[in-house]
Design a protein around this motif. Structure first.
Motif, mmCIF file in Angstrom:
data_model
loop_
_atom_site.group_PDB
_atom_site.id
_atom_site.type_symbol
_atom_site.label_atom_id
_atom_site.label_comp_id
_atom_site.label_asym_id
_atom_site.label_seq_id
_atom_site.Cartn_x
_atom_site.Cartn_y
_atom_site.Cartn_z
ATOM 1 N N ILE A 1 0.835 -1.198 0.000
ATOM 2 C CA ILE A 1 0.000 0.000 0.000
ATOM 3 C C ILE A 1 0.868 1.245 0.000
ATOM 4 O O ILE A 1 1.747 1.404 0.850
ATOM 5 C CB ILE A 1 -0.930 0.017 1.238
ATOM 6 C CG1 ILE A 1 -1.746 -1.278 1.310
ATOM 7 C CG2 ILE A 1 -1.849 1.229 1.193
ATOM 8 C CD1 ILE A 1 -2.561 -1.408 2.586
ATOM 9 N N GLY A 2 0.615 2.137 -0.940
ATOM 10 C CA GLY A 2 1.378 3.379 -0.967
ATOM 11 C C GLY A 2 1.388 3.992 -2.350
ATOM 12 O O GLY A 2 0.903 3.412 -3.330
ATOM 13 N N ARG A 3 1.951 5.154 -2.430
ATOM 14 C CA ARG A 3 2.029 5.890 -3.693
ATOM 15 C C ARG A 3 2.848 5.113 -4.706
ATOM 16 O O ARG A 3 3.868 4.503 -4.360
ATOM 17 C CB ARG A 3 2.680 7.253 -3.427
ATOM 18 C CG ARG A 3 2.614 8.223 -4.587
ATOM 19 C CD ARG A 3 3.024 9.613 -4.105
ATOM 20 N NE ARG A 3 2.931 10.572 -5.193
ATOM 21 C CZ ARG A 3 3.934 11.345 -5.601
ATOM 22 N NH1 ARG A 3 5.104 11.261 -4.993
ATOM 23 N NH2 ARG A 3 3.770 12.207 -6.573
ATOM 24 N N PHE A 4 2.396 5.105 -5.933
ATOM 25 C CA PHE A 4 3.148 4.470 -7.004
ATOM 26 C C PHE A 4 4.272 5.424 -7.429
ATOM 27 O O PHE A 4 4.156 6.189 -8.378
ATOM 28 C CB PHE A 4 2.246 4.147 -8.190
ATOM 29 C CG PHE A 4 1.161 3.143 -7.880
ATOM 30 C CD1 PHE A 4 1.283 2.253 -6.825
ATOM 31 C CD2 PHE A 4 0.002 3.092 -8.653
ATOM 32 C CE1 PHE A 4 0.294 1.328 -6.539
ATOM 33 C CE2 PHE A 4 -0.995 2.172 -8.381
ATOM 34 C CZ PHE A 4 -0.848 1.289 -7.320
ATOM 35 N N PHE A 5 5.364 5.373 -6.671
ATOM 36 C CA PHE A 5 6.490 6.284 -6.867
ATOM 37 C C PHE A 5 7.753 5.490 -6.560
ATOM 38 O O PHE A 5 8.180 5.362 -5.415
ATOM 39 C CB PHE A 5 6.350 7.495 -5.950
ATOM 40 C CG PHE A 5 7.313 8.616 -6.250
ATOM 41 C CD1 PHE A 5 7.337 9.225 -7.501
ATOM 42 C CD2 PHE A 5 8.178 9.078 -5.274
ATOM 43 C CE1 PHE A 5 8.213 10.248 -7.776
ATOM 44 C CE2 PHE A 5 9.068 10.112 -5.539
ATOM 45 C CZ PHE A 5 9.081 10.704 -6.795
ATOM 46 N N ILE A 6 8.357 4.926 -7.599
ATOM 47 C CA ILE A 6 9.389 3.902 -7.467
ATOM 48 C C ILE A 6 10.588 4.348 -6.647
ATOM 49 O O ILE A 6 11.083 3.600 -5.800
ATOM 50 C CB ILE A 6 9.843 3.430 -8.865
ATOM 51 C CG1 ILE A 6 8.706 2.668 -9.554
ATOM 52 C CG2 ILE A 6 11.080 2.551 -8.779
ATOM 53 C CD1 ILE A 6 8.972 2.325 -11.011
ATOM 54 N N ILE A 7 11.079 5.561 -6.861
ATOM 55 C CA ILE A 7 12.321 5.980 -6.219
ATOM 56 C C ILE A 7 12.206 5.974 -4.695
ATOM 57 O O ILE A 7 13.172 5.701 -3.977
ATOM 58 C CB ILE A 7 12.768 7.371 -6.734
ATOM 59 C CG1 ILE A 7 14.211 7.639 -6.327
ATOM 60 C CG2 ILE A 7 11.833 8.469 -6.251
ATOM 61 C CD1 ILE A 7 14.825 8.848 -7.003
ATOM 62 N N ASP A 8 11.019 6.251 -4.160
ATOM 63 C CA ASP A 8 10.797 6.233 -2.716
ATOM 64 C C ASP A 8 10.238 4.899 -2.233
ATOM 65 O O ASP A 8 10.710 4.333 -1.239
ATOM 66 C CB ASP A 8 9.834 7.340 -2.299
ATOM 67 C CG ASP A 8 10.493 8.702 -2.221
ATOM 68 O OD1 ASP A 8 11.733 8.764 -2.331
ATOM 69 O OD2 ASP A 8 9.769 9.704 -2.071
ATOM 70 N N PHE B 1 -0.918 -4.203 -5.364
ATOM 71 C CA PHE B 1 -0.366 -2.863 -5.267
ATOM 72 C C PHE B 1 -1.541 -1.903 -5.150
ATOM 73 O O PHE B 1 -2.340 -1.767 -6.084
ATOM 74 C CB PHE B 1 0.483 -2.530 -6.492
ATOM 75 C CG PHE B 1 1.785 -3.277 -6.551
ATOM 76 C CD1 PHE B 1 2.867 -2.874 -5.779
ATOM 77 C CD2 PHE B 1 1.932 -4.387 -7.381
ATOM 78 C CE1 PHE B 1 4.072 -3.558 -5.830
ATOM 79 C CE2 PHE B 1 3.131 -5.074 -7.441
ATOM 80 C CZ PHE B 1 4.211 -4.661 -6.660
ATOM 81 N N ILE B 2 -1.658 -1.261 -4.018
ATOM 82 C CA ILE B 2 -2.825 -0.433 -3.737
ATOM 83 C C ILE B 2 -2.383 1.013 -3.556
ATOM 84 O O ILE B 2 -1.561 1.321 -2.686
ATOM 85 C CB ILE B 2 -3.544 -0.921 -2.461
ATOM 86 C CG1 ILE B 2 -3.964 -2.388 -2.620
ATOM 87 C CG2 ILE B 2 -4.761 -0.044 -2.157
ATOM 88 C CD1 ILE B 2 -4.498 -3.019 -1.349
ATOM 89 N N GLY B 3 -2.907 1.885 -4.399
ATOM 90 C CA GLY B 3 -2.545 3.291 -4.297
ATOM 91 C C GLY B 3 -2.776 4.005 -5.616
ATOM 92 O O GLY B 3 -3.760 3.783 -6.314
ATOM 93 N N GLY B 4 -1.848 4.855 -5.992
ATOM 94 C CA GLY B 4 -1.928 5.623 -7.221
ATOM 95 C C GLY B 4 -0.719 6.533 -7.277
ATOM 96 O O GLY B 4 -0.049 6.756 -6.260
ATOM 97 N N PHE C 1 -3.214 -4.212 -9.602
ATOM 98 C CA PHE C 1 -3.078 -2.793 -9.269
ATOM 99 C C PHE C 1 -4.462 -2.242 -8.938
ATOM 100 O O PHE C 1 -5.395 -2.346 -9.736
ATOM 101 C CB PHE C 1 -2.447 -2.028 -10.426
ATOM 102 C CG PHE C 1 -1.011 -2.415 -10.672
ATOM 103 C CD1 PHE C 1 0.030 -1.708 -10.090
ATOM 104 C CD2 PHE C 1 -0.705 -3.519 -11.471
ATOM 105 C CE1 PHE C 1 1.349 -2.079 -10.304
ATOM 106 C CE2 PHE C 1 0.612 -3.892 -11.694
ATOM 107 C CZ PHE C 1 1.646 -3.171 -11.105
ATOM 108 N N GLN C 2 -4.584 -1.670 -7.768
ATOM 109 C CA GLN C 2 -5.864 -1.178 -7.282
ATOM 110 C C GLN C 2 -5.724 0.253 -6.801
ATOM 111 O O GLN C 2 -4.664 0.659 -6.344
ATOM 112 C CB GLN C 2 -6.372 -2.059 -6.134
ATOM 113 C CG GLN C 2 -6.451 -3.545 -6.457
ATOM 114 C CD GLN C 2 -6.768 -4.380 -5.238
ATOM 115 O OE1 GLN C 2 -7.313 -3.888 -4.251
ATOM 116 N NE2 GLN C 2 -6.424 -5.656 -5.294
ATOM 117 N N THR C 3 -6.809 0.998 -6.897
ATOM 118 C CA THR C 3 -6.808 2.353 -6.365
ATOM 119 C C THR C 3 -6.880 2.293 -4.845
ATOM 120 O O THR C 3 -7.276 1.271 -4.260
ATOM 121 C CB THR C 3 -7.999 3.159 -6.889
ATOM 122 O OG1 THR C 3 -9.221 2.476 -6.567
ATOM 123 C CG2 THR C 3 -7.906 3.324 -8.408
#
Length: 207
Positions: free
Chosen positions: A68-75, A99-102, A123-125
């Motif tokens: 769960i979390g922002r889809f932001f690979i570097i972090d 993968f839950i987030g956006g 992939f889910q919101t």
């Protein structure tokens, strides 16, 4: 050099109180600015629901992990998890990753999963009803490179789910290794070792 750095240091020093969500975040900030805070305090993220154990979902066919979390690979390091899932023994195990987030890297993650032939992911919101999420998932998994103090970790532990996480964001301050969760560094080999430890203890997750 950042010309605003001296002003930022003065702002820290002259603040009545500085608050951090983990001791880890405080230490990193101190090291970045080359000073020790004498006016700092740790505040914990609040859990928004009543703390009670949610019955463990069935695990006859597969185990479901929530990332769960922002889809932001570097972090958030979701790429680390996808690489681990693309190889044995995880490729053949009965596991599903949600993968839950956006966020800005959603398409990149989907394309990476396709490139690596990782099929057991979805992939889910983001779900506002966190209780509903944990009614169908067995464990939280966060391969983060950078964090604050993840509220999702505190929530998962509050309702009785094990967590597989990195030390980022003060996880080591709240996770009891081998009891409430498993900690591995944010690289493929070390995090895969943490996942392996968790997998070997899966029959004890519901104790």
């Amino acid at each position: 050099d950042n010309p605003e750095r001296p002003y930022m240091i003065q702002a820290w020093k002259k603040s009545v109180q500085c608050f951090f969500v983990s001791a880890h975040n405080q230490r990193i900030t101190e090291e970045q600015f080359g000073l020790r805070f004498t006016n700092a305090a740790i505040v914990w993220n609040p859990v928004k629901f009543r703390r009670s154990i949610i019955p463990f979902p069935e695990s006859k066919t597969s185990y479901k992990f929530a990332c769960i979390g922002r889809f932001f690979i570097i972090d958030k390091g979701q790429d680390i998890l996808l690489r681990i899932l693309s190889r044995e023994p995880w490729k053949s195990r009965p596991v599903e990753i949600s993968f839950i987030g956006g966020g800005p890297d959603e398409l990149a993650l989907k394309e990476m999963a396709a490139l690596l032939n990782v099929e057991n992911v979805s992939f889910q919101t983001y779900q506002s009803d966190i209780i509903k999420c944990w009614e169908t998932h067995h464990a939280l998994i966060l391969p983060s490179r950078s964090e604050g103090m993840p509220l999702v970790t505190i929530e998962a532990m509050a309702i009785g789910r094990p967590v597989i996480v990195t030390p980022a964001g003060g996880h080591a301050e709240i996770v009891h290794e081998g009891v409430t969760g498993f900690i591995g560094e944010a690289n493929e080999n070390n995090f895969a070792s943490a996942m392996e430890k968790a997998w070997n203890e899966r029959h004890n997750w519901n104790i």
